[in-house]
Design a protein around this motif. Structure first.
Motif, mmCIF file in Angstrom:
data_model
loop_
_atom_site.group_PDB
_atom_site.id
_atom_site.type_symbol
_atom_site.label_atom_id
_atom_site.label_comp_id
_atom_site.label_asym_id
_atom_site.label_seq_id
_atom_site.Cartn_x
_atom_site.Cartn_y
_atom_site.Cartn_z
ATOM 1 N N ASP A 1 -24.530 37.937 44.861
ATOM 2 C CA ASP A 1 -23.948 39.276 44.931
ATOM 3 C C ASP A 1 -24.152 39.869 46.317
ATOM 4 O O ASP A 1 -24.658 39.209 47.226
ATOM 5 N N ALA B 1 -16.165 43.115 42.421
ATOM 6 C CA ALA B 1 -16.238 43.300 43.874
ATOM 7 C C ALA B 1 -17.671 43.100 44.358
ATOM 8 O O ALA B 1 -18.625 43.450 43.678
ATOM 9 N N THR C 1 -19.670 36.895 44.817
ATOM 10 C CA THR C 1 -18.981 35.664 45.206
ATOM 11 C C THR C 1 -19.369 34.569 44.234
ATOM 12 O O THR C 1 -20.557 34.379 43.974
ATOM 13 N N GLU D 1 -10.248 35.147 46.873
ATOM 14 C CA GLU D 1 -11.029 35.916 47.846
ATOM 15 C C GLU D 1 -12.514 35.870 47.487
ATOM 16 O O GLU D 1 -13.364 35.729 48.350
ATOM 17 N N ARG D 2 -12.811 36.013 46.176
ATOM 18 C CA ARG D 2 -14.216 36.063 45.787
ATOM 19 C C ARG D 2 -14.643 34.893 44.923
ATOM 20 O O ARG D 2 -15.774 34.864 44.440
ATOM 21 N N TYR D 3 -13.726 33.961 44.668
ATOM 22 C CA TYR D 3 -14.115 32.820 43.830
ATOM 23 C C TYR D 3 -13.554 31.502 44.373
ATOM 24 O O TYR D 3 -12.538 31.482 45.072
#
Lengths: 327, 327, 327, 327, 327
Positions: free
Chosen positions: C10, C29, C32, C106-108
């Motif tokens: 995080d 948000a 990751t 973007e985050r995964y």
């Protein structure tokens, strides 16, 4: 003790040369530095990383030889990998691959290599004696080294082409296994050279074409010249590969010619002696046991026939062979 | 004494011709000059460098023949390298490579070459006799020379193609080593021609395409024509290489045919005489020593069998061979 | 029970690892996530479809292995297929093809594969121990895996090249069928590798070139490095194919050499014994039945001739063969 | 007397046809003219130069046949060179190359050719009978001719492909020299066709792509169709070249099969008769002179052995050959 | 009676299916129609021309099968030609080429084909049962058919690759003519497939790339998938051609191996029996007639020598052969 050596020239044209770690850092304004590192161990590269902040990937490339020729842009400097070949002796036995890694910044040129590169040594010598070499710009110094590296391939290719032509002629006269083995060795050399020099041409094209701020327009003209040389070398390699095909085809057809010749000899031998063996075998039969035929055999006619056949057979065969263009 | 010669025409169309160093400099406004230098030694090139300020790289190219055809732009003039082939005799023995270096400026054309180039001599002769040739522009003069150089390759290729077709037919009739040797020689010629004429096409395309200020739009049309000729030549070279493959394949298959024929002859010979040798050998046995069989042998039946076998064996073999389409 | 495992970090750098379906969804948000799925059955893919809304075509590709390497853009994420080879043992027997499907958001980063991929396991291990690996970005994690996958091909190609050279030498000494069979196996390997690694280069070029928002400029530099490696691999494959040609040609010419040698032996044997057989056959004739010749035969001259012929024939043949360079 | 013929249609659709020099000039506004010149001597071309002011290079091309297909733009008209092949008979013996030079202006189409072109004659015939043909535009007329010229290649290629397949089958059954000679002839045809039709495709692509003012958008669609046909033809030529390789390989392997067969026959023959010759030769020895062995020979056992060996040898050999799959 | 069938869905999702000429016209707004014509005679195509005003060139293509795959834009609709292969049985005997012509407008899809296409039938069946298929757009329907057509090639190529590998192994064990014949048949199949599927890839690339108004962005993604499949197929075809080369080389080298084996057998046979024949021939001479030698022959030493030679010769030969690695 890292094997660094530095050549420096300041704004007033004053030259300074040193060995060791002194001056191994980005030079101050107005000063131009060529730093040469003749080894690729981790320790030395770590020094470069600390003082110049080169990219880890570039330094990793320096640590591991056998890279592809390439040009990479990193913000304020270029990273360049160039390769060239040298070989000793008049016959091309073993190719020595030289690999040069260079970082070209505005005021510094850092060259890294594992072995002694004749082309680089010559330029270094010249630059040590005549500081004006550096005044034409570090991009020009790099051009001189790259040009020297590339031009060493010309005599190699000429010798290979010459030897191939020679082998081709020899093979047509009499094929030997050693020739074929040599042809394959030359092919391996050409394959290696193409693998290295073909991507190099793209690198030089990039240096010659783009108006990069680190390469002056004047020097770009010179890189175009190296590009032309590499084009010529690549065309020679292609031509060499064509000639290689000739040599192998010559070998195969020569071997099949040889087979034909021996076959013809065998056929001739058999043509002469098989009928003769039949004739002498015929008269070797025990006619005493074959009363019906004994008396018939005792005639002079048969005697003469035998002699006639013995003489006529080989002569007839020879004429027949001639008529078939076998000899 | 440098071998310079100059042809000049001024704004009023007045012609002047001279030899030696006179007029070897950039002409004044309104005057057009064609300067021809028929040697490439350092002394003469130094004169060009001093008076025309040509680029060192271009002059170095002039000094060393065996360059790639190319087109380089230097500010107010173009540097052009063009190559062509001539050969003498009806058979293509040795190719003569002619190399022409030219500097094409607004008011001057400087041509540099080491040997006598027939195409250039013809244009020079024409220009000497008829000054209007120069009036069409120096770019047009250069076109005329390049066109002449290129067109000399057509008869060479035609002769090579013709000879290849001839060899192919001869080889199918009877393969000889000299034919193969000749095929490889022709292949070397084609490889050389492709190496030279393939990059030349790119040069002509550049002259034909771009509206360069030194090449008028009218003349660019003509350069497109040279480009077309070079395209045709390159296609002929590729076609020639295809036909070469034919000739080599014809040779190999002809040689294997020949082997087959001799083999068949040997097989026929053996088929006739090996059985016969057995038959006569059988009756050559010492039956007196084999009492069990002696009497049985003394019959007429056996006598007849022997004669029958002697006659039947070769005939039978021939029929069997026929049935297998060996003859 | 689907074989999911998740690695999460995080915004404050807190790491969390879990197995099973927990956390298998787009992270909130600041968080990751790297989700790894080590199986490709419909059930697991259905979970991905529901929670991530991946495109049906991409999931269908995941379900069916043996895809082409590719890069597809779907709005907010990339779908990537990468392939690599491993092989065990010092001789290249069987190539194992590993195929990795990845969704990079973007985050995964979701990685899907059917078998255990050594390169991926190593990165996972490192990331588990050192959470900072994930902090450099998921694009960098993907670079690490792709780089690992690709670099496994280098030792394979080196081993193939080494073995080919070895075979070539062996073949020239004595051709055996097993060598040819091995050469064809290696060719199949090279064909397979080229089929896979040639399109992969295009994928990496896309990742390296474009400034895609999902791939940082810093990581793009690294993908360029993978691109370089793939270029080098592809050039090695081409070089390997050239060497393969060598090996086959060596085999064919070695076999024809062998034929020639046996032929020469046969010719020698026949040259010695066929004339001798004629001689002994001649004296095996029943001269008693041939009165005209019987007395003539009883001379010593004939006796000596026979011995002379018996000795001279093989010696003469040997000299003649030598003069033709057959031995 | 130049062989001109003219077909004219005015704005009201009134048709006029004439032969000779009448109307051989650029037509007035509202009038459309197709001028056909069926010869290429200097006199006729001089008339065209005077009346139409065509470019000297274009007219020079018309005078010398054997050009490359091309498209050249000259201000207000296009100069087009198109080529096509016809051949007579069901077997492709000799290809006839037809070459058509055309000047396409806004209101005129001038076609120049040396021999009678069937495709052109057909269109002329149609246009004479139905004046509306000209109303669709002269670009459309040119399309019709070019399409006719190109489409004549389809049956030729089909016949070549069919014949190649036939030859391949025949060769596998029994190779004959005439087949190989025919294959090489077909290869020459394909090489010639590719040399002509490959650049032609580029010409048609230019006509189809660009919205040239002399070619209406509607007609450009039709030229795209010709382009498609040429693409298909070029692919057929490539496929034909692949099949040619098949035929040659079939020939070479058939010949080597044939050699093997004869060799096996020879081996069989030798296997049967060489041992038999030894056996009968053994019993042909003069045992009387060899007292130690004479009595031993006089036994029935030996008698039977001889018979047994005579019978067993060929049978044993046959079985051994079978076990090696030679027959 | 033309073989038309129509599937229609209106704005409210109401489905209607009909056969015959009813509804064979451009549908009113809000209505989507798929019209399938399973024959290509002039009458039916005339109906399409009258009602849809399709371009004559497109309809001409429909009338003549054996077109190139292509994509043509005509104002408000696309004309598409797609091809695919099917084959029956586990061995690839005969390829069936299916050719589908399609007109894709905003509200209609007209498919024209001469034979029953399995892929199309399957989609038609599905659309008849589930009208929502049409709701995803006619471009999607066309994608489904094209995808089905293309995917049928995968199993064919897999079977060819499998069989080639099998043949290669068999050939190395024992070459037979039928194998070669089969290899050439497979090569013809691969040449045909490449000729068809290589241009098809370009068509799909066009559909996938451009944001054409008739192809939604969503469907373009799917066409990219077909493009990927075709890329994979083309790479498989290239790989198949490489393997074909293997098979032919294996055949040729196997045949030459076979020749060598028979040669060695012949050499062995001759090595054993030619010396023996000499020995027994020697003792078959009529020593009574050779008084000088008769007494010398009557010794036991000679007797033993003969036996020794008879035994030693074959054994010595065998050892010598072993030392040369012939066996």
């Amino acid at each position: 003790m890292a094997r660094f050596r530095v050549l420096e020239i300041d704004a007033e044209g004053r030259k300074a040369a040193s060995e060791g770690l002194t001056r191994v850092d980005p030079p101050p304004a107005g000063v131009t530095r060529w730093i040469d590192l003749a080894e690729t161990n981790d320790e030395s590269l770590e020094i470069l990383r600390e003082r110049f902040h080169f990219h880890p990937l570039a330094l990793e490339d320096c640590a591991h030889l056998d890279q592809r020729p390439k040009l990479e842009e990193y913000g304020d400097h270029l990273f360049l990998v160039t390769q060239g070949f040298t070989c000793t002796g008049t016959r091309v036995k073993d190719l020595d691959l030289h690999e040069l890694h260079a970082f070209l910044g505005e005021r510094y040129l850092v060259t890294v290599h594992a072995d002694t590169i004749p082309a680089l040594e010559a330029i270094w010598q010249r630059a040590t004696e005549d500081p004006r070499s550096l005044e034409r710009g570090l991009d020009f110094v790099y051009y001189l080294i790259a040009d020297g590296l590339v031009d060493q391939s010309f005599p190699i290719l000429d010798r290979i082409a010459g030897e191939l032509e020679e082998i081709e002629d020899q093979v047509l006269e009499g094929p030997r296994r050693s020739q074929l083995s040599r042809v394959f060795q030359l092919k391996r050399h050409l394959v290696t050279m193409r693998q290295v020099l073909s991507p190099q041409r793209d690198t030089m094209a990039m240096l010659a074409r783009r108006n990069h701020e680190l390469v002056s327009e004047r020097t770009a003209l010179y890189f175009r010249d190296v590009y032309d040389h590499l084009s010529r070398i690549n065309e020679s390699i292609e031509a060499g590969r064509d000639l290689l095909g000739n040599a192998v085809e010559a070998y195969l057809s020569s071997a099949s010619n040889r087979t034909n010749e021996i076959m013809k000899y065998l056929a001739l031998l058999s043509a002469v002696f098989l009928p003769l063996a039949f004739v002498v075998g015929f008269f070797g039969q025990n006619f005493d046991n074959l009363p019906g035929i004994r008396d018939w055999v005792h005639s002079d006619t048969l005697m003469l026939s035998m002699v006639a056949i013995c003489v006529a057979t080989p002569i007839g065969m020879l004429f027949w062979f001639r008529s078939k263009h076998w000899f």
